[in-house]
Design an enzyme around this catalytic site. Structure first.
Site, PDB file in Angstrom:
ATOM      1  N   SER A 296       1.232   6.734 -19.304  1.00  0.00           N
ATOM      2  CA  SER A 296       1.776   5.403 -19.574  1.00  0.00           C
ATOM      3  C   SER A 296       3.293   5.458 -19.465  1.00  0.00           C
ATOM      4  O   SER A 296       3.918   6.459 -19.825  1.00  0.00           O
ATOM      5  CB  SER A 296       1.369   4.949 -20.980  1.00  0.00           C
ATOM      6  OG  SER A 296       2.130   3.830 -21.388  1.00  0.00           O
ATOM      7  N   LYS A 302      -0.898   7.975 -24.541  1.00  0.00           N
ATOM      8  CA  LYS A 302      -2.025   7.414 -23.788  1.00  0.00           C
ATOM      9  C   LYS A 302      -2.377   8.262 -22.570  1.00  0.00           C
ATOM     10  O   LYS A 302      -1.507   8.817 -21.910  1.00  0.00           O
ATOM     11  CB  LYS A 302      -1.694   5.994 -23.308  1.00  0.00           C
ATOM     12  CG  LYS A 302      -1.738   4.930 -24.377  1.00  0.00           C
ATOM     13  CD  LYS A 302      -1.530   3.557 -23.752  1.00  0.00           C
ATOM     14  CE  LYS A 302      -2.698   3.165 -22.879  1.00  0.00           C
ATOM     15  NZ  LYS A 302      -2.474   1.887 -22.177  1.00  0.00           N
ATOM     16  N   ASN A 304      -4.611   7.069 -19.510  1.00  0.00           N
ATOM     17  CA  ASN A 304      -5.371   5.943 -18.974  1.00  0.00           C
ATOM     18  C   ASN A 304      -6.453   6.404 -17.997  1.00  0.00           C
ATOM     19  O   ASN A 304      -6.232   7.327 -17.206  1.00  0.00           O
ATOM     20  CB  ASN A 304      -4.432   4.969 -18.265  1.00  0.00           C
ATOM     21  CG  ASN A 304      -3.446   4.328 -19.214  1.00  0.00           C
ATOM     22  OD1 ASN A 304      -3.812   3.941 -20.317  1.00  0.00           O
ATOM     23  ND2 ASN A 304      -2.191   4.231 -18.802  1.00  0.00           N
ATOM     24  N   ARG A 336     -14.893 -19.559  21.992  1.00  0.00           N
ATOM     25  CA  ARG A 336     -13.937 -18.628  21.380  1.00  0.00           C
ATOM     26  C   ARG A 336     -13.361 -19.319  20.154  1.00  0.00           C
ATOM     27  O   ARG A 336     -12.882 -20.448  20.251  1.00  0.00           O
ATOM     28  CB  ARG A 336     -12.817 -18.273  22.368  1.00  0.00           C
ATOM     29  CG  ARG A 336     -13.250 -17.501  23.614  1.00  0.00           C
ATOM     30  CD  ARG A 336     -13.367 -16.016  23.361  1.00  0.00           C
ATOM     31  NE  ARG A 336     -12.136 -15.471  22.807  1.00  0.00           N
ATOM     32  CZ  ARG A 336     -11.014 -15.261  23.519  1.00  0.00           C
ATOM     33  NH1 ARG A 336     -10.974 -15.547  24.804  1.00  0.00           N
ATOM     34  NH2 ARG A 336      -9.948 -14.766  22.934  1.00  0.00           N
TER      35      ARG A 336
END
Length: 469
Positions: A296, A302, A304, A336
């Site tokens: 983080s 943290k 993650n 087309r």
């Protein structure tokens, strides 16, 4: 400023193998390969010389061209092929190529022939990389399913505790999704077609070149010869030969896009389950420890679950691109298309990237997924005996007065008062039974797993069949 897409805003596929395989350079190389292959086919058929083919092959390398300049000129003709042809012809002149080489270049083709074929070629090359990562992810999940075929845990239905299962079956179901998506992608890859129809899908210009005199009349013989040349081009590129041009019949693109979407969806389910299980309050799974990943910018404590986040990112992003393909196919008008076709390019390329990124992150995640047995046991204990209430209703109801309604009442009482269901059942079961032994068996989650082991083995066998096909 440099107009290069490194994927800074799309980490779901950035720095994965497919990033290069689906890059602007890869697409331009695809267009060059198609143009070069067509001149070679003409030379093999005696429609131009071997020297013409060699001259075009010599300039058909993306490093010879300024992609920024190509992008600047692309809007002038609404596609990148038109300015690329000008650059190729200029390079033929600069390298002293025979003047006939420039004539053979792009002869009888239209921009859509080259761009559609180049996209199919780019997809074919990218899918080979995607398959490698899918196989790696599937192999890791197969091993995980085998290792944990006896790891009892709680199964959840609509987010709530439901019944017991084994973690091995959960991993096997992730595996089943990847295998099904991989098979679908392989089926699509095996039939990716070359596009070859000329200006309006009639190959009239090619017929004109094949005709021996002027004026000429198109006949069955010329059509057969044109079909042979189309097949030769497809073979040269490693693509399939379509029955007819598909300028406005966009099923090849829809089939490819849907197959890529299946890969993203299967990987997305895997990632979503890991995201839930990796929440600290659940704590049953965690991502592999990798140096420099999961950190983080503000909270150093943290870690993650970045691979799972990127799998969910892909799963949320892909449907919009798939919707674009279907919308474009539904507006492929006249002979087309007028904008619908143009809308496909970025959407299809992004689906390739997302599927490739998802397969790669799924492989890393599956290979290093950490399973926390204590947390699984702790969470399963939260429901206690109620986890097998379905079994209790079936087995105990015939033994107690009041039957099913009485047992349901005990379940509700346990929920309301916190009294263990075992205790409540002991008070109503017949006294002539060995209630302790009976309840030990009845309330054991490991005794209510149905066909879980057989399903795991079946899914793993299916993966092995696919992997060794």
């Amino acid at each position: 400023m440099y107009p290069v897409d490194y994927g800074l805003l799309t980490p779901a596929w950035a720095a994965t193998p497919v990033a290069e395989a689906a890059s602007d350079a890869a697409f331009v190389q695809g267009m060059l390969d198609v143009e070069s292959a067509w001149v070679k086919v003409q030379a093999d058929a005696g429609l131009c010389t071997a020297a013409d083919a060699a001259a075009v092959a010599a300039i058909a390398h993306v490093e010879h061209y300024d992609l920024a300049e190509l992008a600047d000129q692309g809007p002038d003709g609404a596609n990148a092929l038109i300015p690329l042809l000008s650059m190729m012809r200029a390079r033929l002149t600069a390298t002293g190529a025979p003047s006939t080489a420039a004539t053979a270049l792009h002869r009888g083709a239209t921009s859509q022939d080259i761009i559609d074929s180049a996209l199919m070629l780019m997809a074919s090359r990218a899918i080979a990389l995607i398959r490698t990562d899918l196989i790696g992810a599937a192999a890791a999940l197969s091993e995980l399913a085998h290792t944990h075929q006896g790891t009892v845990c709680v199964a959840r239905s609509l987010t709530q505790h439901a019944l017991p299962t084994v973690f091995g079956l959960r991993a096997a179901n992730w595996l089943a999704g990847l295998v099904a998506a991989g098979r679908r992608l392989e089926t699509s890859a095996a039939s990716l077609p070359v596009q070859w129809g000329g200006a309006v899908g009639t190959l009239a210009s090619l017929h004109q070149r094949l005709g021996t005199s002027l004026p000429y009349k198109s006949d069955h013989g010329l059509a057969e010869r044109a079909a042979e040349l189309t097949t030769a081009l497809a073979t040269e590129l490693g693509l399939s030969a379509p029955r007819t041009p598909w300028h406005t019949v966009r099923e090849p693109v829809l089939g490819l896009g849907s197959a890529l979407g299946s890969v993203v969806a299967a990987a997305g389910t895997f990632g979503a389950d890991v995201l839930t299980a990796a929440r600290p309050e659940i704590g049953e799974l965690s991502e592999p420890h990798e140096a420099g990943k999961g950190g983080s910018s503000a909270m150093p404590q943290k870690r993650n679950p970045v691979h799972s986040v990127l799998l969910r990112n892909s799963a949320l992003s892909a449907p919009g691109h798939l919707a674009t393909l279907y919308t474009a196919a539904g507006t492929a008008v006249d002979e087309r298309p007028d904008g619908g076709w143009h809308s496909e390019w970025a959407a299809l390329r992004e689906l390739l990237r997302l599927a490739g990124g998802a397969a790669h992150h799924a492989r890393v995640l599956a290979s290093g997924l950490q399973v926390h047995l204590e947390a699984m046991a702790r969470n399963m204990a939260l429901s206690g005996d109620l986890l097998v209430s379905e079994r209790i209703l079936a087995v105990a109801a015939p033994l107690v007065d009041g039957g099913k309604a009485a047992v349901q009442g005990l379940v509700l009482e346990s929920l309301a008062t916190g009294t263990p269901l075992r205790t409540l059942l002991q008070g109503v079961l017949p006294s002539d039974m060995d209630n302790k032994l009976f309840l030990d068996d009845l309330l054991d989650p490991a005794g209510y797993l149905g066909s879980a082991t057989d399903f795991i083995n079946s899914i793993r066998d299916d993966f092995n069949d696919w992997n060794h096909a």
